[in-house]
Scaffold this motif. Structure first.
Motif, PDB file in Angstrom:
ATOM      1  N   CYS A   1       0.858  -1.187   0.000  1.00  0.00           N
ATOM      2  CA  CYS A   1       0.000   0.000   0.000  1.00  0.00           C
ATOM      3  C   CYS A   1       0.894   1.238   0.000  1.00  0.00           C
ATOM      4  O   CYS A   1       1.802   1.365   0.819  1.00  0.00           O
TER       5      CYS A   1
ATOM      6  N   ASN B   1       0.059   4.111   0.754  1.00  0.00           N
ATOM      7  CA  ASN B   1      -0.319   4.996   1.845  1.00  0.00           C
ATOM      8  C   ASN B   1       0.224   4.528   3.199  1.00  0.00           C
ATOM      9  O   ASN B   1       0.988   5.226   3.845  1.00  0.00           O
ATOM     10  N   CYS B   2      -0.151   3.289   3.608  1.00  0.00           N
ATOM     11  CA  CYS B   2       0.262   2.828   4.944  1.00  0.00           C
ATOM     12  C   CYS B   2       1.514   1.949   4.893  1.00  0.00           C
ATOM     13  O   CYS B   2       1.996   1.515   5.929  1.00  0.00           O
TER      14      CYS B   2
HETATM   15 ZN   LIG Z   1      -2.964   1.030   3.337  1.00  0.00          ZN
END
Ligand SMILES: [Zn+2]
Length: 223
Positions: free
Chosen positions: A58, A60-61
């Motif tokens: 991911c 993002n995370c």
């Molecule tokens: Zn994520």
């Protein structure tokens, strides 16, 4: 002078896309990562060797997931589970209509009516016939069916809808008989409902029953 050599895994970026990240939610950017083993000389990767693994990261995370995370679609999963739940409610109603032997016309109308409230369409006459034939031959009665297929898996609201469906069909041709009452009580036990919860649903159902036998308002809260 000696030569230091070995192998080392190197991660590559790979193609990007969007997925439903289990942590961040829908429409999150991911990178399809590949780890490749390299032959190293003095800790410097020199020759690419075999592919070690692939994973989805991911953006993002930075969470790392196996590649099947891309196939996960919560909306599709929710629809599938909902469809399955309605199928069970339909079978619960058919089994309820068979408690006294042959189902009455009013009871079958109630089955069609509740299916329409829940799914927007009624089962066709052929489907009704097939369901009745199957249920007549079934070795599971109403409570056994519920404990086998639904058990304690439903939310309180899900259990209440199952009970309302059974009560609607049992009451469709006048008052409930003792046999129907006994099986419906067992049904509530099979669903893991407390007696107080069952009594509450049963009296609420009796009070709100309209002339037509089914009160559409009872079904409003369905998730
Ligand atoms: Zn994520």
């Amino acid at each position: 002078m000696f030569i230091l050599f070995g192998t080392r895994g190197i991660t590559f970026g790979g193609k990007a896309g969007t997925f439903h990240c289990p942590r961040c939610g829908p429409d999150t950017t991911y990178l399809h990562r590949t780890v490749r083993r390299f032959f190293t000389l003095y800790f410097i990767p020199v020759i690419p060797l075999d592919k070690m693994c692939e994973f989805i990261e991911c953006a993002n995370c930075k969470g790392k997931f196996t590649t099947d995370v891309l196939a996960f679609d919560p909306e599709q999963e929710r629809k599938r589970a909902e469809g399955e739940y309605y199928e069970h409610i339909k079978r619960i109603m058919i089994l309820t209509s068979l408690i006294e032997g042959e189902p009455s016309g009013e009871q079958l109308d109630a089955v069609r009516h509740v299916c329409t409230l829940l799914t927007g369409s009624a089962p066709s006459p052929a489907e009704m016939e097939r369901e009745i034939a199957l249920a007549s031959k079934a070795t599971l009665d109403l409570p056994a069916y519920a404990s086998h297929y639904l058990g304690g898996n439903l939310s309180d609201h899900g259990k209440e809808n199952v009970m309302r469906a059974a009560l609607t069909v049992a009451n469709a041709d006048g008052d409930m008989t003792a046999c129907e009452e006994a099986q419906i009580l067992e049904l509530s036990v099979a669903l893991g409902m407390t007696q107080a919860h069952y009594r509450g649903i049963a009296s609420e159902h009796t009070e709100s029953r309209s002339e037509a036998g089914v009160d559409p308002n009872e079904w409003d809260e369905l998730e």
